[in-house]
Design a protein around this motif. Structure first.
Motif, mmCIF file in Angstrom:
data_model
loop_
_atom_site.group_PDB
_atom_site.id
_atom_site.type_symbol
_atom_site.label_atom_id
_atom_site.label_comp_id
_atom_site.label_asym_id
_atom_site.label_seq_id
_atom_site.Cartn_x
_atom_site.Cartn_y
_atom_site.Cartn_z
ATOM 1 N N ILE B 41 29.807 42.616 49.390
ATOM 2 C CA ILE B 41 29.762 41.343 50.138
ATOM 3 C C ILE B 41 28.780 41.506 51.299
ATOM 4 O O ILE B 41 28.940 42.410 52.119
ATOM 5 C CB ILE B 41 31.168 40.955 50.618
ATOM 6 C CG1 ILE B 41 32.088 40.802 49.399
ATOM 7 C CG2 ILE B 41 31.130 39.677 51.444
ATOM 8 C CD1 ILE B 41 33.506 40.419 49.723
ATOM 9 N N SER B 75 34.329 25.988 46.244
ATOM 10 C CA SER B 75 34.529 27.344 45.720
ATOM 11 C C SER B 75 36.005 27.618 45.474
ATOM 12 O O SER B 75 36.368 28.395 44.602
ATOM 13 C CB SER B 75 34.006 28.379 46.716
ATOM 14 O OG SER B 75 32.610 28.307 46.799
ATOM 15 N N LEU B 76 36.834 26.994 46.297
ATOM 16 C CA LEU B 76 38.281 27.188 46.212
ATOM 17 C C LEU B 76 38.823 26.139 45.246
ATOM 18 O O LEU B 76 38.728 24.943 45.510
ATOM 19 C CB LEU B 76 38.877 27.004 47.615
ATOM 20 C CG LEU B 76 40.365 27.240 47.798
ATOM 21 C CD1 LEU B 76 40.775 28.639 47.361
ATOM 22 C CD2 LEU B 76 40.732 27.029 49.268
ATOM 23 N N ASP B 93 41.216 41.040 36.173
ATOM 24 C CA ASP B 93 41.074 41.433 37.576
ATOM 25 C C ASP B 93 39.786 40.935 38.207
ATOM 26 O O ASP B 93 39.593 41.086 39.419
ATOM 27 C CB ASP B 93 41.088 42.963 37.684
ATOM 28 C CG ASP B 93 42.492 43.511 37.542
ATOM 29 O OD1 ASP B 93 43.444 42.720 37.616
ATOM 30 O OD2 ASP B 93 42.616 44.732 37.350
ATOM 31 N N ASN B 94 38.882 40.380 37.417
ATOM 32 C CA ASN B 94 37.622 39.909 37.998
ATOM 33 C C ASN B 94 37.779 38.637 38.795
ATOM 34 O O ASN B 94 36.881 38.234 39.525
ATOM 35 C CB ASN B 94 36.590 39.663 36.888
ATOM 36 C CG ASN B 94 36.014 40.972 36.384
ATOM 37 O OD1 ASN B 94 35.676 41.840 37.176
ATOM 38 N ND2 ASN B 94 35.941 41.121 35.080
ATOM 39 N N PHE B 96 39.290 36.347 41.694
ATOM 40 C CA PHE B 96 39.991 36.346 42.974
ATOM 41 C C PHE B 96 41.020 35.215 42.945
ATOM 42 O O PHE B 96 40.655 34.047 42.889
ATOM 43 C CB PHE B 96 39.028 36.098 44.135
ATOM 44 C CG PHE B 96 38.190 37.281 44.519
ATOM 45 C CD1 PHE B 96 38.762 38.357 45.196
ATOM 46 C CD2 PHE B 96 36.841 37.322 44.230
ATOM 47 C CE1 PHE B 96 37.983 39.449 45.580
ATOM 48 C CE2 PHE B 96 36.057 38.403 44.605
ATOM 49 C CZ PHE B 96 36.630 39.469 45.285
ATOM 50 N N ARG B 97 42.296 35.588 42.950
ATOM 51 C CA ARG B 97 43.355 34.579 42.930
ATOM 52 C C ARG B 97 44.041 34.544 44.285
ATOM 53 O O ARG B 97 44.126 35.566 44.969
ATOM 54 C CB ARG B 97 44.395 34.924 41.865
ATOM 55 C CG ARG B 97 43.856 34.928 40.448
ATOM 56 C CD ARG B 97 44.951 35.361 39.462
ATOM 57 N NE ARG B 97 44.417 35.445 38.113
ATOM 58 C CZ ARG B 97 43.733 36.483 37.640
ATOM 59 N NH1 ARG B 97 43.513 37.531 38.415
ATOM 60 N NH2 ARG B 97 43.283 36.478 36.401
ATOM 61 N N LEU B 98 44.536 33.390 44.680
ATOM 62 C CA LEU B 98 45.305 33.315 45.916
ATOM 63 C C LEU B 98 46.325 32.196 45.810
ATOM 64 O O LEU B 98 46.290 31.396 44.876
ATOM 65 C CB LEU B 98 44.402 33.140 47.142
ATOM 66 C CG LEU B 98 43.574 31.868 47.291
ATOM 67 C CD1 LEU B 98 43.147 31.714 48.749
ATOM 68 C CD2 LEU B 98 42.319 31.933 46.434
ATOM 69 N N MET B 106 45.637 29.259 43.330
ATOM 70 C CA MET B 106 44.251 28.813 43.340
ATOM 71 C C MET B 106 43.345 30.001 43.011
ATOM 72 O O MET B 106 43.808 31.128 42.902
ATOM 73 C CB MET B 106 43.894 28.233 44.710
ATOM 74 C CG MET B 106 44.866 27.142 45.159
ATOM 75 S SD MET B 106 44.282 26.231 46.625
ATOM 76 C CE MET B 106 43.042 25.190 45.893
ATOM 77 N N LEU B 108 39.006 31.544 43.436
ATOM 78 C CA LEU B 108 37.634 31.390 43.902
ATOM 79 C C LEU B 108 36.750 31.326 42.669
ATOM 80 O O LEU B 108 36.761 32.247 41.848
ATOM 81 C CB LEU B 108 37.238 32.561 44.799
ATOM 82 C CG LEU B 108 38.068 32.682 46.078
ATOM 83 C CD1 LEU B 108 37.610 33.888 46.902
ATOM 84 C CD2 LEU B 108 37.954 31.410 46.919
ATOM 85 N N TYR B 141 32.345 33.874 43.027
ATOM 86 C CA TYR B 141 33.163 35.030 43.391
ATOM 87 C C TYR B 141 33.642 35.765 42.152
ATOM 88 O O TYR B 141 34.243 35.148 41.265
ATOM 89 C CB TYR B 141 34.360 34.563 44.220
ATOM 90 C CG TYR B 141 33.930 33.945 45.530
ATOM 91 C CD1 TYR B 141 33.817 34.731 46.661
ATOM 92 C CD2 TYR B 141 33.569 32.606 45.600
ATOM 93 C CE1 TYR B 141 33.378 34.189 47.856
ATOM 94 C CE2 TYR B 141 33.127 32.049 46.797
ATOM 95 C CZ TYR B 141 33.035 32.845 47.921
ATOM 96 O OH TYR B 141 32.575 32.314 49.089
ATOM 97 N N ASP B 143 35.507 39.613 41.371
ATOM 98 C CA ASP B 143 35.990 40.865 41.941
ATOM 99 C C ASP B 143 35.563 42.013 41.034
ATOM 100 O O ASP B 143 36.376 42.624 40.346
ATOM 101 C CB ASP B 143 37.518 40.802 42.094
ATOM 102 C CG ASP B 143 38.009 41.853 43.076
ATOM 103 O OD1 ASP B 143 37.186 42.635 43.575
ATOM 104 O OD2 ASP B 143 39.223 41.877 43.347
ATOM 105 N N ALA B 145 34.635 45.408 39.401
ATOM 106 C CA ALA B 145 35.225 46.737 39.565
ATOM 107 C C ALA B 145 34.243 47.665 40.273
ATOM 108 O O ALA B 145 34.618 48.495 41.075
ATOM 109 C CB ALA B 145 35.603 47.309 38.204
ATOM 110 N N ARG B 155 30.189 40.777 45.012
ATOM 111 C CA ARG B 155 31.448 40.099 44.692
ATOM 112 C C ARG B 155 31.411 38.653 45.175
ATOM 113 O O ARG B 155 32.114 37.802 44.663
ATOM 114 C CB ARG B 155 32.620 40.872 45.306
ATOM 115 C CG ARG B 155 32.731 42.291 44.716
ATOM 116 C CD ARG B 155 34.073 42.921 45.012
ATOM 117 N NE ARG B 155 34.286 43.125 46.424
ATOM 118 C CZ ARG B 155 35.475 43.375 46.966
ATOM 119 N NH1 ARG B 155 36.558 43.434 46.199
ATOM 120 N NH2 ARG B 155 35.595 43.562 48.261
ATOM 121 N N GLU B 156 30.602 38.385 46.200
ATOM 122 C CA GLU B 156 30.294 36.993 46.585
ATOM 123 C C GLU B 156 28.790 36.857 46.435
ATOM 124 O O GLU B 156 28.036 37.604 47.065
ATOM 125 C CB GLU B 156 30.729 36.729 48.041
ATOM 126 C CG GLU B 156 30.251 35.379 48.566
ATOM 127 C CD GLU B 156 30.795 35.022 49.966
ATOM 128 O OE1 GLU B 156 31.945 35.384 50.279
ATOM 129 O OE2 GLU B 156 30.058 34.377 50.731
#
Lengths: 597, 597
Positions: B41, B75-76, B93-94, B96-98, B106, B108, B141, B143, B145, B155-156
């Motif tokens: 990043i 983005s979100l 895993d790639n 980005f969850r939130l 949600m 990214l 986005y 993620d 590895a 990653r961003e």
């Protein structure tokens, strides 16, 4: 290249969107500028993106003009810097937090004070490197509890945030003034009515923090102004505080002429309204005047939740004709959050008789130990009717300073139109607005927390003084929409309109479209940007309605008049139109758009 | 307004950053273009942001030129659309969850197929609305590895993603070609060597998917090309497959001349190398030729992890002189992921003798039931030495088709330089590159999953055909840095340089700086953007070093020569410089920058 209605990714809607509370927002959706992607999260369609880019262009121009340098931080940020300043916790639920595949905690930047501070720390070491001002204009993320009114308060939104770095306070003040001037130029260009209000919760009248509010009926922020030019957020208003006299004699003087306090039966009067009615009915005043709510002292208990999770009750005393203003209260107890005092809380404090709470059971020295603060409207020597801490009973003739005291002052009561101005000049008027910009002398807070120091002229390490300067960029589009529209559509100011000119070709005569295309090409050669309604099978009525909805300030109609060598220039705002000779159309339109001066 | 080294937020570094693996990345950091904010990043400092904006400008121009319309998604994003297409899970895993404050899940956005599809579904209903192409150029986005090489794999990162919408396949093919042409123009302008490779895992030689790879030694992707113009990602290479003859007679012909298979002792030979040595020592061939690794059949067992979490062993048979190419394998088993076959797994399959696995215990019909696929290099009738499923023993003269079969084919062996080209024309050469663009005929996949249909000419609902077209925008800056530098610094192509000209004022004579300022002003009036090194107390040597590091292609030195009426124009790439009369400096610099043609 002209935008063409035949291919533009745009479908105007005749119906209001279900989720839009405010007229400007409804029109932005109906006219195809934005679409909701999730609560508080919007997609910018082609026309909307053009307006947004124009706002960005204005902001960028004015920031560059004062020598601010643009950079771009990521939105996805590591947790550590925000822990160092405690904002990882302080932001509470407003922060979007996430965990990456390696288990590292991260956040979506709500603002970037930490990152800017660290970037400067990373590169700079000496007072000679300063002054410096940096900015970025990128998405920010806040998980608002109540996202509102489309792009006015989103959860993903674009903010321009700038930060100044100076070696001392004088430098900071100069940087603050420079940014303030730039903000005035920006808001003048954005074209809505605005006011700069004191927003600092500490120093009344100081310049340490000002908000630029767009004046708007439907705004969320209430602000006050007087005739002397003073303006402030209600949170920032500090009414004069009269301290209780320290010496005995002066205190004694407060008692003069007021009978001793006495408890009276006021059955079934848990509210101010019922209390006033009961007092007038059963306990009339000696002088015959009616009791009013202003004669009663209301004691409101709330629960403060501190950032570390501890809960602390707080009692606030204020005249019964006022409410506790949530924003004023929150600003003063921050970073603690305010929650209601629930039934379960009352159970833990049996001394508190709900609806009949009086000062007798409040205060740090009292049996409850609950901190008790008075609004400054409760002045020394003032006489009150208030709760007697027993159901159905109130105390009359209770004098502040004689019969009760408190632990301190809190500016928490709602402000009323006509209240005396804290400047001492005239009275306050209330208005509503939307926060569009915030400029702030941060001082050394972030530099201290993150260790941003430089060597001064004497080789001594000094902490850098910072200012922060924010503008809501996506919000500006929302504000302009709310303040620039009529019943039938948007009416953009020229500088923000997605294009300079909307050309409407009407009628089925092939010559019409040909001429419209020709005029479009000629106008584009003059630097006029055009949206051309070239849709072949759409009626003139629909085309006009769409043009009015979309809101480009100047509309050129190429239609039937062409047979007589005429086209029509319409002003979207006034609705006025005039015929001009087709040969003069280009010159007339350019004059209209650029101004004739 | 010229950038000035005296105030620019830039500190060049003489030391390489610890975390930078590749030379271009090291130089981007040392020259103050980017700084790391977190793993993968990056922050874009003023010079970096200027280069980035130039890349964006080129991409935007070429996209607009083919009629693509720019919009901006957030983005979100909400989870639901990504669940509908199963990518919420497939991304693993790639992604980005939130979770937001209300518990809504949600993400990214990694790419926005879903959002574009839904936006078109939202607004369009008829074949008349199409064709349509939309794009955006915003952060994405993932993620990763292994984020790598600074902005090359972040990653961003900023991606331009475009999507085309057509009513039928012919429309999609036209849109694909239009975007392909635009990509060729974009990559020609970005100025690095690139190649368009077939990237489609299904149709060899088809045009359904192509990648644009920047050719770069340090690239992560291996690709192949032959002399006929064929180029493909190794994942996309499909070697000709010879099927086993179906009829008995043909099968029997395979046996001719090969002795019956026989098991031999080959003690302590768990690797191909030890096996070959043992075979040559103890079991020489009748014809006297040496055994080589290419004579052995290697059976590799891996564990597939399917998106639903189920685990399935897979055995792959290939010549012993090849390895399993992880990328080819992954592309063919996707969306399953590949994990090693661990000791614990071997315990569950005692029939598998590690290091001595033969076809006898493999295949869906075998005792283990493990699916067994052969690389097409194992051709019908070929003879092998392979494991005998017993420690220290191998089978010789095992013929594919006579002595063993498999469950199917998998293109998984590493490709070697000199392998025959699948086009049948000549041999393959290997090269390395970085994926810079990917164009893809999605067909109806997303439209189907999200219900994007329009009415056709006959009033019948038809599913829309989509294409997707991506370009790595931040990555392009990284690739240009990797491919345009020398030992001492960056060397920007003109179209991407942060400014057109670097003016270096040297020496302490006040007249020098004055003349440098004057020339800067005159050049700016000609539209030349300038970075002026006006630092008063910095030595000429440091200024020159910084100019070389920063890499603006043309450098104007205003210094000692001024006494003789001369200034110096240096070419950063060649290092050549020439003196010109100060009065002709402006014209000479403009000619240099714009070209003399």
């Amino acid at each position: 290249m002209a935008l063409r209605m035949s291919t533009l990714f745009l479908r105007t809607l005749r119906e209001d969107p279900a989720d839009a509370e405010l007229p400007g927002h409804r029109l932005l959706v109906r006219a195809g500028y934005v679409r909701r992607a999730a609560p508080g999260i919007y997609t910018w369609l082609p026309l909307g993106l053009r307006v947004l880019e124009k706002v960005k262009g204005i902001v960028r121009e004015e920031m560059d003009a004062i020598g601010d340098q643009e950079i771009a931080f990521p939105s996805l940020l590591p947790k550590e810097p925000y822990e160092a300043t405690n904002r990882w916790t302080e932001y509470g639920d407003n922060l979007f937090r996430l965990t990456d595949r390696k288990g590292a905690e991260m956040l979506l930047g709500p603002t970037h004070e930490e990152m800017f501070t660290l970037a400067v720390k990373d590169l700079y070491t000496s007072y000679k490197d300063l002054p410096l001002s940096l900015y970025q204009m990128l998405p920010k993320y806040r998980d608002e509890a109540r996202p509102r009114a489309g792009v006015l308060r989103g959860r993903e939104f674009i903010m321009k945030d700038a930060y100044s770095f100076d070696v001392d306070e004088a430098g900071l003040e100069a940087a603050y003034q420079r940014h303030r001037d730039a903000y005035v130029r920006i808001f003048d260009r954005l074209g809505f009515e605005y006011v700069a209000v004191h927003a600092d919760s500490g120093a009344m009248g100081g310049s340490a923090s000002e908000e630029f509010l767009a004046v708007m009926e439907s705004g969320e922020d209430t602000f006050v102004r007087d005739d002397s030019g003073y303006a402030a957020n209600v949170e920032a208003v500090r009414m004069p505080v009269q301290e209780l006299p320290a010496d005995e004699a002066a205190r004694a003087a407060l008692e003069e002429g007021v009978p001793a306090a006495h408890v009276e039966d006021t059955p079934d009067t848990p509210t101010i309204e019922t209390l006033v009615a009961s007092a007038n009915a059963d306990h009339p005043r000696a002088d015959g005047r009616e009791w009013t709510a202003a004669d009663t002292l209301k004691n409101v208990v709330v629960m403060l939740v501190h950032p570390d999770g501890t809960r602390e009750p707080l009692a606030i005393g204020l005249p019964g004709d006022r409410e506790v203003d949530a924003k004023r209260l929150e600003a003063q107890v921050s970073p603690a959050e305010v929650e209601p005092f629930e039934a379960a809380d009352f159970e833990r404090y049996p001394a508190l008789a709900k609806g009949y709470i009086g000062p007798g059971v409040l205060g740090e020295e009292s049996t409850t130990g609950i901190r008790y603060l008075l609004d400054p409207l409760v002045t020394p020597g003032s006489t009150w009717v208030t709760g007697a801490d027993e159901h159905g009973k109130h105390v009359f003739d209770l004098v502040y300073g004689r019969d009760f005291t408190a632990d301190g002052t809190i500016h928490a009561a709602t402000i009323h139109e006509g209240d005396p101005s804290p400047t001492g000049q005239g009275t306050l008027r209330l208005a509503r607005g939307v926060e569009m910009g915030h400029i702030f002398q941060l001082g050394t807070k972030y530099a201290e927390a993150l260790g941003l120091k430089v060597l001064d002229e004497n080789g001594k390490l000094v902490t850098v003084h910072m200012g922060s300067y924010g503008i809501g960029v996506t919000r500006a589009v929302g504000v302009v929409a709310e303040t620039h529209h009529d019943e039938i559509g948007l009416v953009w100011p020229r500088e923000l309109s997605p294009v300079d000119l909307h050309v409407v070709a009407t009628g089925k005569d092939a010559g019409v479209l040909e001429k419209a295309e020709e005029l479009t090409t000629a106008l584009e050669a003059q630097g006029v940007s055009v949206l051309l309604d070239d849709r072949p099978k759409v009626s003139p009525g629909v085309k006009f309605k769409d043009a009015e909805l979309v809101g480009v300030p100047t509309i050129l109609v190429v239609g039937r008049g062409l047979a007589d060598g005429l086209v029509e220039i319409k002003d979207r705002a006034t609705g006025e139109s005039r015929q001009v000779a087709v040969d003069e159309a280009v010159a007339e339109v350019v004059a209209e758009i650029r101004g004739r001066a």
